[in-house]
Design an enzyme around this catalytic site. Structure first.
Site, PDB file in Angstrom:
ATOM      1  N   LYS A 157       0.878  -1.167   0.000  1.00  0.00           N
ATOM      2  CA  LYS A 157       0.000   0.000   0.000  1.00  0.00           C
ATOM      3  C   LYS A 157       0.922   1.225   0.000  1.00  0.00           C
ATOM      4  CE  LYS A 157      -4.003   0.414   2.120  1.00  0.00           C
ATOM      5  NZ  LYS A 157      -5.040   0.477   1.071  1.00  0.00           N
TER       6      LYS A 157
HETATM    7  N1  PMP Z   1      -6.868  -3.239  -3.482  1.00  0.00           N
HETATM    8  C1  PMP Z   1      -6.487  -1.988  -3.196  1.00  0.00           C
HETATM    9  C2  PMP Z   1      -5.799  -1.182  -4.250  1.00  0.00           C
HETATM   10  C3  PMP Z   1      -6.762  -1.435  -1.928  1.00  0.00           C
HETATM   11  O1  PMP Z   1      -6.388  -0.181  -1.655  1.00  0.00           O
HETATM   12  C4  PMP Z   1      -7.450  -2.222  -0.983  1.00  0.00           C
HETATM   13  C5  PMP Z   1      -7.775  -1.642   0.356  1.00  0.00           C
HETATM   14  N2  PMP Z   1      -6.713  -1.802   1.253  1.00  0.00           N
HETATM   15  C6  PMP Z   1      -7.815  -3.534  -1.327  1.00  0.00           C
HETATM   16  C7  PMP Z   1      -7.517  -4.015  -2.580  1.00  0.00           C
HETATM   17  C8  PMP Z   1      -8.478  -4.430  -0.328  1.00  0.00           C
HETATM   18  O2  PMP Z   1      -7.551  -4.750   0.677  1.00  0.00           O
HETATM   19  P1  PMP Z   1      -8.017  -5.061   2.162  1.00  0.00           P
HETATM   20  O3  PMP Z   1      -9.060  -6.109   2.081  1.00  0.00           O
HETATM   21  O4  PMP Z   1      -6.779  -5.531   2.830  1.00  0.00           O
HETATM   22  O5  PMP Z   1      -8.546  -3.783   2.727  1.00  0.00           O
END
Ligand code: PMP
Length: 287
Positions: A157
């Site tokens: 991220k």
């Molecule tokens: N893809 C992206 C680009 C994201 O920013 C997120 C949110 N964190 C997700 C997928 C989903 O990830 P998570 O389930 O860990 O929140």
């Protein structure tokens, strides 16, 4: 107009809790100019942080991948998070840790820059009943593509990865959609701007292989839920044309939780039994 910098409360910033309004950085911050910044998006439900360790490990992983080390351990970050939630009296909320390179060197190279960490949190109750969610959201098909792992640190991220997400989301909103579906550099279905995608096909759940985008923590939970329910889950490369064969589509993420999709471009979907079941089961593990 709402402005997140003007909220009331406390933000933890480089070692101490400070007044929300004082949590500022200098304009010559490397993170601001060169995107040397990583963050997390987390939720707490009735005072309990969902998959706290996984999120904290991912924050460390994102920083390490960008070549810097957050000067706080997993354990310390968990304590900081609790302090932030307690001091702001938040039980159902969103938590945003962010780490970035400071201003010691102002150029591409940032070998000597200090690493900063801040943790903010705000109230965020779960608004939607399963019935309301089942209306689904509309996705635009974005022209922006997810980069290959040779082009960007795709498993993180990192702030820089979100540049194309904001572009895609703005374009989607201008067309009356809530979000955008993005393909990857090869043209396979990838994910939305902040959630992973699943397709129901012949009572099985098919989802793209996360080889050039975030393998979301919610995605991993939803796969476990489906398998426990005896539903076959297939992770594979998926072509856009295959959407025509999907009977239901839903997206998953910390913010989205499990959200059904009612339309992608011209294709219409009717969220039904499997989407409903996944919403209910996900609600069970978060409540
Ligand atoms: N893809 C992206 C680009 C994201 O920013 C997120 C949110 N964190 C997700 C997928 C989903 O990830 P998570 O389930 O860990 O929140």
């Amino acid at each position: 107009m709402d402005d997140f910098s003007k909220n009331e409360g406390f933000i933890w910033f480089d070692g101490e809790l400070i007044d929300w309004k004082d949590a500022k950085v200098h304009v010559l911050t490397h993170g601001l100019h060169y995107a040397s910044s990583v963050f997390e998006g987390e939720r707490c439900y009735d005072g309990k942080i969902f998959r706290e360790i996984e999120h904290t490990e991912r924050l460390h992983h994102s920083a390490n991948t960008l070549g810097f080390k957050i000067p706080f351990s997993i354990d310390e970050i968990c304590k900081i998070r609790k302090l932030v939630l307690d001091s702001n009296k938040i039980r159902d909320g969103y938590i945003r840790p962010v780490a970035w390179r400071g201003s010691e060197m102002m150029g591409i190279s940032a070998q000597k820059n200090t690493i900063h960490l801040a943790v903010a949190a705000w109230e965020w109750p779960s608004y939607y009943s399963p019935e309301a969610r089942l209306k689904g959201i509309k996705l635009d098909l974005s022209k922006w593509r997810r980069p290959s792992p040779e082009t960007a640190p795709v498993s993180t991220k990192a702030a820089g990865l979100y540049m194309i997400c904001t572009l895609a989301k703005h374009e989607a909103e201008e067309k009356g959609c809530q979000d955008a579906l993005m393909l990857d550099h090869r043209g396979y279905i990838a994910e939305t701007t902040s959630a992973n995608i699943f397709m129901v096909m012949n009572d099985e759940i098919h989802t793209p292989l996360p080889d050039c985008f975030l393998n979301g923590i919610t995605r991993q939970e939803v796969i476990k839920i489906a398998k426990n329910l005896g539903i076959r889950v297939v992770e594979r490369h998926m072509k856009l044309e295959e959407l025509q064969k999907a009977s239901e589509v839903f997206v998953t993420g910390t913010a989205a939780e499990v959200t059904p999709v009612s339309q992608i471009g011209e294709l219409v979907f009717k969220p039904s039994a499997i989407s409903k079941k996944m919403i209910e089961e996900y609600n069970k593990i978060t409540s």
